[in-house]
Design a protein around this motif. Structure first.
Motif, PDB file in Angstrom:
ATOM      1  N   LYS A 318       0.824  -1.209   0.000  1.00 55.52           N
ATOM      2  CA  LYS A 318       0.000   0.000   0.000  1.00 55.52           C
ATOM      3  C   LYS A 318       0.858   1.258   0.000  1.00 55.52           C
ATOM      4  O   LYS A 318       0.548   2.241  -0.668  1.00 55.52           O
ATOM      5  CB  LYS A 318      -0.921   0.007   1.219  1.00 55.52           C
ATOM      6  CG  LYS A 318      -2.048  -1.020   1.162  1.00 55.52           C
ATOM      7  CD  LYS A 318      -2.980  -0.869   2.351  1.00 55.52           C
ATOM      8  CE  LYS A 318      -4.137  -1.877   2.265  1.00 55.52           C
ATOM      9  NZ  LYS A 318      -5.054  -1.752   3.431  1.00 55.52           N
ATOM     10  N   LEU A 319       1.958   1.213   0.749  1.00 55.79           N
ATOM     11  CA  LEU A 319       2.792   2.405   0.907  1.00 55.79           C
ATOM     12  C   LEU A 319       3.563   2.775  -0.360  1.00 55.79           C
ATOM     13  O   LEU A 319       4.025   3.899  -0.500  1.00 55.79           O
ATOM     14  CB  LEU A 319       3.779   2.205   2.071  1.00 55.79           C
ATOM     15  CG  LEU A 319       3.140   2.064   3.458  1.00 55.79           C
ATOM     16  CD1 LEU A 319       4.186   1.638   4.489  1.00 55.79           C
ATOM     17  CD2 LEU A 319       2.492   3.378   3.888  1.00 55.79           C
ATOM     18  N   SER A 320       3.711   1.826  -1.286  1.00 55.63           N
ATOM     19  CA  SER A 320       4.464   2.095  -2.518  1.00 55.63           C
ATOM     20  C   SER A 320       3.574   2.568  -3.661  1.00 55.63           C
ATOM     21  O   SER A 320       4.047   2.778  -4.776  1.00 55.63           O
ATOM     22  CB  SER A 320       5.222   0.836  -2.953  1.00 55.63           C
ATOM     23  OG  SER A 320       4.316  -0.220  -3.219  1.00 55.63           O
ATOM     24  N   LYS A 321       2.283   2.756  -3.405  1.00 57.75           N
ATOM     25  CA  LYS A 321       1.365   3.190  -4.457  1.00 57.75           C
ATOM     26  C   LYS A 321       1.267   4.711  -4.505  1.00 57.75           C
ATOM     27  O   LYS A 321       1.338   5.385  -3.483  1.00 57.75           O
ATOM     28  CB  LYS A 321      -0.023   2.597  -4.218  1.00 57.75           C
ATOM     29  CG  LYS A 321      -0.101   1.091  -4.465  1.00 57.75           C
ATOM     30  CD  LYS A 321      -1.522   0.581  -4.265  1.00 57.75           C
ATOM     31  CE  LYS A 321      -1.596  -0.933  -4.544  1.00 57.75           C
ATOM     32  NZ  LYS A 321      -2.968  -1.446  -4.328  1.00 57.75           N
ATOM     33  N   LEU A 322       1.096   5.218  -5.726  1.00 58.81           N
ATOM     34  CA  LEU A 322       0.853   6.644  -5.922  1.00 58.81           C
ATOM     35  C   LEU A 322      -0.633   6.851  -6.199  1.00 58.81           C
ATOM     36  O   LEU A 322      -1.272   6.009  -6.817  1.00 58.81           O
ATOM     37  CB  LEU A 322       1.671   7.175  -7.105  1.00 58.81           C
ATOM     38  CG  LEU A 322       3.193   7.010  -7.035  1.00 58.81           C
ATOM     39  CD1 LEU A 322       3.831   7.569  -8.298  1.00 58.81           C
ATOM     40  CD2 LEU A 322       3.759   7.694  -5.806  1.00 58.81           C
ATOM     41  N   ASN A 323      -1.180   7.979  -5.731  1.00 59.52           N
ATOM     42  CA  ASN A 323      -2.597   8.249  -5.991  1.00 59.52           C
ATOM     43  C   ASN A 323      -2.772   8.928  -7.352  1.00 59.52           C
ATOM     44  O   ASN A 323      -1.817   9.042  -8.132  1.00 59.52           O
ATOM     45  CB  ASN A 323      -3.198   9.083  -4.855  1.00 59.52           C
ATOM     46  CG  ASN A 323      -2.594  10.488  -4.774  1.00 59.52           C
ATOM     47  OD1 ASN A 323      -1.791  10.894  -5.620  1.00 59.52           O
ATOM     48  ND2 ASN A 323      -2.987  11.240  -3.765  1.00 59.52           N
ATOM     49  N   LYS A 324      -3.960   9.429  -7.632  1.00 60.24           N
ATOM     50  CA  LYS A 324      -4.234  10.043  -8.932  1.00 60.24           C
ATOM     51  C   LYS A 324      -3.396  11.296  -9.174  1.00 60.24           C
ATOM     52  O   LYS A 324      -3.132  11.667 -10.315  1.00 60.24           O
ATOM     53  CB  LYS A 324      -5.730  10.379  -9.037  1.00 60.24           C
ATOM     54  CG  LYS A 324      -6.624   9.147  -9.115  1.00 60.24           C
ATOM     55  CD  LYS A 324      -8.088   9.541  -9.226  1.00 60.24           C
ATOM     56  CE  LYS A 324      -8.983   8.293  -9.295  1.00 60.24           C
ATOM     57  NZ  LYS A 324     -10.432   8.673  -9.384  1.00 60.24           N
TER      58      LYS A 324
END
Length: 441
Positions: A318-324
């Motif tokens: 989860k921590l390695s994801k970028l949002n929009k």
């Protein structure tokens, strides 16, 4: 998801304002009280220490800029140490920053923000709710995109300089100028040797934040060219402002009186401009602290994101994801949640001492890393080289080591316990690294 997917949107103005914005925060407004308390109300060591700490910081900035430009990757100091010393020590750096340094600084700034806000509205019972609320507000704003975070830094930097400039100008015009500036160095009952280290650790908090602009190198348009300019230019400006504004404080109030005010700048402003002026300066302090808080969230979350990308941090998926908006929203939230928990302590000085001590251990390793890289990788592309090598790196290493040794062994039981606590929290990262390494394999 790789670090290269972060958008390169930050230019020299955002980087420069990040350095100035993260350094000029709470320290220049609040630390004079601690400084002159430590000197026993004597001005000499206090005013000279602002210069000495500035020289130490500029030497540190000049040294670290070489590493920052040669390794322009998102993650800052953690990435530098990983490249120089290996993955385990690199992780330990990032761990210290993610669970201790950045949340600790965020918490300390939120606490001091809340103290001033509650004094302004005369509602002391709201201190902790306001501290947590301001952290969450900054977290939300930073999820909107790195341009938003950079814009906040630029605006806050301009706004925070206004009250400082007013104090510097009118302090000398309206102050008596009759107070002692350079003598005595310390009060008769104060040990000069131990006071030096304690005063420097207090003032180094006021200068801290300079290294963390390297954490956004991966989002800068031209890090090799702009990063050294941002660090060195920003620190030179900060040192000049700190020295002159502290002279202005002493021009208006003697050191032994400054030691009694939790917000010396507001006290000086009230004398210069009256009660309304004091309130205006308090608003300026709130803006300044807000900008510094934003800077630590902006850069600290990138360290957590980088650890997550390397799959060494629990919850890395989860921590390695970028949002929009192409920013690491989950990592921003992580730093801010830990910071909110620390803020519940309500202890500004404890949080700053703990954070600064832990960070300087790794700063020194970074300074040493410049010399290690010169020896082991002489052909590495270096868009910037530290001047007067090896004198400036050695000055940074020696000065930092003196402060740490003094804090750990000669500054009293409380300081020693805080320092040991920081070391223990950092070392907890070793079993975490070993466990995550086995899990990923």
């Amino acid at each position: 998801m790789e670090n290269k997917e972060l958008q390169k949107t930050l230019g020299i103005s955002a980087a420069l304002s990040t350095v100035v914005g993260m350094v000029i925060g709470a320290g220049v407004f609040f630390k004079p009280q601690a400084v002159y308390s430590l000197t026993g109300g004597a001005p000499g060591l206090g005013i000279m220490a602002w210069v000495v700490a500035g020289i130490i910081t500029i030497a540190a900035g000049l040294t670290t800029a070489e590493v920052s430009a040669a390794i322009p990757k998102t993650g800052g100091m953690m990435v530098y140490i990983q490249e120089i010393y290996g993955e385990k020590l690199g992780f330990l750096t990032g761990w210290m920053q993610t669970v201790l340094f950045f949340p600790g600084m965020v918490a300390a700034l939120a606490v001091v923000f809340a103290e001033q806000a509650t004094a302004l509205i005369e509602q002391p019972g709201l201190l902790l709710p306001i501290a947590v609320a301001v952290i969450m507000l900054v977290a939300f704003l930073n999820t909107l995109g790195s341009k938003t975070g950079g814009a906040i830094q630029t605006v806050a930097t301009v706004c925070k300089l206004i009250p400082l400039i007013l104090i510097m100008i009118f302090g000398f015009i309206k102050g008596s100028g009759e107070n002692a500036i350079l003598t005595p160095m310390v009060a008769e009952n104060v040990n000069f040797g131990s006071a030096v280290g304690q005063v420097l650790i207090a003032i180094l908090f006021a200068y801290d934040g300079w290294i963390n602009v390297g954490a956004i190198a991966g989002e800068m348009k031209n890090p090799g060219k702009d990063l050294p300019k941002a660090i060195v230019g920003g620190l030179s400006l900060v040192m000049a402002v700190y020295f002159v504004v502290n002279l202005a404080y002493l021009w208006v109030l003697p050191a032994n009186e400054l030691a009694t005010f939790s917000a010396p700048a507001a006290a000086v402003a009230e004398i210069i401009f009256g009660e309304v002026g004091g309130k205006i300066i308090t608003v300026g302090i709130l803006i300044s602290v807000f900008g510094a808080l934003n800077g630590f969230v902006l850069t600290g979350s990138r360290v957590a994101y980088t650890l997550a990308c390397e799959k060494t941090l629990p919850g890395y998926k989860k921590l390695s994801k970028l949002n929009k908006a192409q920013v690491p929203a989950a990592s921003i939230l992580l730093v801010c949640i830990i910071g909110s928990l620390y803020a519940l302590s309500g202890q500004f000085n404890l949080l700053t001492d703990l954070s600064v001590f832990a960070a300087w251990i790794f700063y020194i390793l970074t300074f040493m890393g410049v010399m290690k890289l010169r020896k082991e990788k002489p052909d590495l592309e270096r868009p910037y080289r530290v001047p007067l090598y090896p004198v400036i790196p050695l000055l940074a290493i020696f000065s930092g080591s003196f402060v740490l040794i003094n804090q750990l062994f000669f500054a009293g039981m409380k300081s020693s316990l805080i320092s040991v606590g920081g070391i223990i929290v950092t070392l907890i990262g070793l079993p975490v690294y070993n466990a995550m390494s086995k899990k990923v394999k």
